[in-house]
Design an enzyme around this catalytic site. Structure first.
Site, short mmCIF file in Angstrom:
data_model
loop_
_atom_site.label_atom_id
_atom_site.label_comp_id
_atom_site.label_asym_id
_atom_site.label_seq_id
_atom_site.Cartn_x
_atom_site.Cartn_y
_atom_site.Cartn_z
N GLY A 265 0.77 -1.23 0.00
CA GLY A 265 0.00 0.00 0.00
C GLY A 265 0.81 1.29 0.00
O GLY A 265 0.33 2.31 0.46
N THR A 266 2.03 1.27 -0.51
CA THR A 266 2.80 2.53 -0.54
C THR A 266 2.18 3.52 -1.52
O THR A 266 2.20 4.73 -1.28
CB THR A 266 4.27 2.28 -0.95
N ASN A 267 1.56 3.03 -2.59
CA ASN A 267 0.88 3.95 -3.51
C ASN A 267 -0.39 4.50 -2.87
O ASN A 267 -0.72 5.68 -3.01
CB ASN A 267 0.54 3.24 -4.83
N ILE B 151 -6.85 -9.23 -12.16
CA ILE B 151 -7.22 -8.67 -13.47
C ILE B 151 -8.73 -8.42 -13.48
O ILE B 151 -9.50 -9.33 -13.16
CB ILE B 151 -6.83 -9.64 -14.60
N LEU B 152 -9.15 -7.22 -13.77
CA LEU B 152 -10.58 -6.91 -13.79
C LEU B 152 -11.22 -7.43 -15.09
O LEU B 152 -10.61 -7.37 -16.16
CB LEU B 152 -10.79 -5.40 -13.68
N ASN C 222 -4.75 3.00 -13.43
CA ASN C 222 -3.77 2.02 -12.97
C ASN C 222 -2.38 2.65 -13.03
O ASN C 222 -2.07 3.42 -13.95
CB ASN C 222 -3.80 0.76 -13.85
N HIS D 252 1.50 1.64 -13.46
CA HIS D 252 2.35 0.52 -13.85
C HIS D 252 3.81 0.97 -13.72
O HIS D 252 4.16 2.06 -14.20
CB HIS D 252 2.04 0.08 -15.29
C1 GRF Z 1 4.81 -2.27 -6.70
O1 GRF Z 1 5.47 -3.20 -7.51
C2 GRF Z 1 4.51 -1.06 -7.49
O2 GRF Z 1 5.54 -0.81 -8.42
C3 GRF Z 1 3.26 -1.43 -8.22
O3 GRF Z 1 2.53 -2.23 -7.28
C4 GRF Z 1 3.45 -2.83 -6.36
C5 GRF Z 1 3.08 -2.63 -4.91
O4 GRF Z 1 2.73 -1.33 -4.69
N1 GRF Z 1 2.52 -0.28 -8.64
P1 GRF Z 1 2.11 -0.85 -3.26
O5 GRF Z 1 3.29 -0.60 -2.34
O6 GRF Z 1 1.22 -1.97 -2.73
O7 GRF Z 1 1.38 0.39 -3.59
#
Ligand code: GRF
Length: 197
Positions: free
Chosen positions: A12-14, A93-94, A108, A110
């Site tokens: 979940g960093t994004n 995949i949706l 999304n 990527h």
């Molecule tokens: C990572 O590989 C990121 O590059 C891709 O999703 C994966 C996990 O991201 N977008 P997150 O830390 O769960 O957001």
């Protein structure tokens, strides 16, 4: 105010970048209404709870077939009156059924410069492994609208990131996240919420 659902599958960093962007007023015209995880116990759910965002788990293997999964996910999104769906590290995949319900309203992120290193099987560290194997000097991240072709929808934003000679997939992933993903996704959401995309 667009109501946003963020779909997650991992750390979940994004999602955190989106939460932080909302907290610092960069996403003014969007409300984080729901976080949906593809499986229980992932840290992204902890991040959502800490930010007081409602959460749900909709796991494909809990359903008899694709249609039952689709109906459960679409029902949940409707219950929360979602306008914009954001895939943030989401690995399921949706189906066309779900995609068609949100035309040009599913984003999304990527972790490469599409059309490089994308499509079937390119996710997570595999993307960066392929970039290092190819020996590219520049990679990056892409935010695109989701259509029925994996990573094939209209590109909204991209940002380039330098590959360093001593990079491992892990160090490259981290740099792409820090320098590209965590900046582009909040910006793309803001553009959609401000009617600019
Ligand atoms: C990572 O590989 C990121 O590059 C891709 O999703 C994966 C996990 O991201 N977008 P997150 O830390 O769960 O957001």
């Amino acid at each position: 105010m667009l109501r946003i659902a963020v779909l997650v599958s991992g750390g979940g960093t994004n999602l955190q970048a989106i939460i932080d962007a909302k907290a610092t007023g960069r996403i003014e015209n969007g409300a984080l209404a729901l976080v949906v995880a593809s499986r229980p116990g992932i840290f992204a759910l902890e991040r959502a709870k800490k930010a007081d965002i409602p959460t749900a788990v909709v796991r494909r293997k809990d359903f008899a077939d694709q249609d039952a999964f689709d109906q459960a996910l679409l029902g949940l999104l409707a219950d929360y009156q979602i306008d914009l769906v954001v895939l943030a590290g989401y690995l399921t995949i949706l189906s066309p059924t779900v995609i068609r319900a949100y035309p040009r309203r599913i984003l999304n992120i990527h972790p490469s410069l599409i059309p490089s290193f994308c499509g079937e099987g390119f996710y997570g560290l595999k993307v960066h492994q392929a970039a290092l194997e190819k020996g590219v000097k520049v990679t990056g991240a892409t935010v695109h609208f989701v259509n029925e072709i994996p990573d094939g929808g209209e590109i909204l934003l991209q940002k380039a990131v330098e590959v360093q000679a001593d990079d491992t997939p892990e160090t490259l992933q981290r740099r792409v996240m820090e320098q590209a993903e965590w900046q582009l996704l909040p910006l793309a959401i803001e553009m959609c919420c401000d009617g600019l995309a």
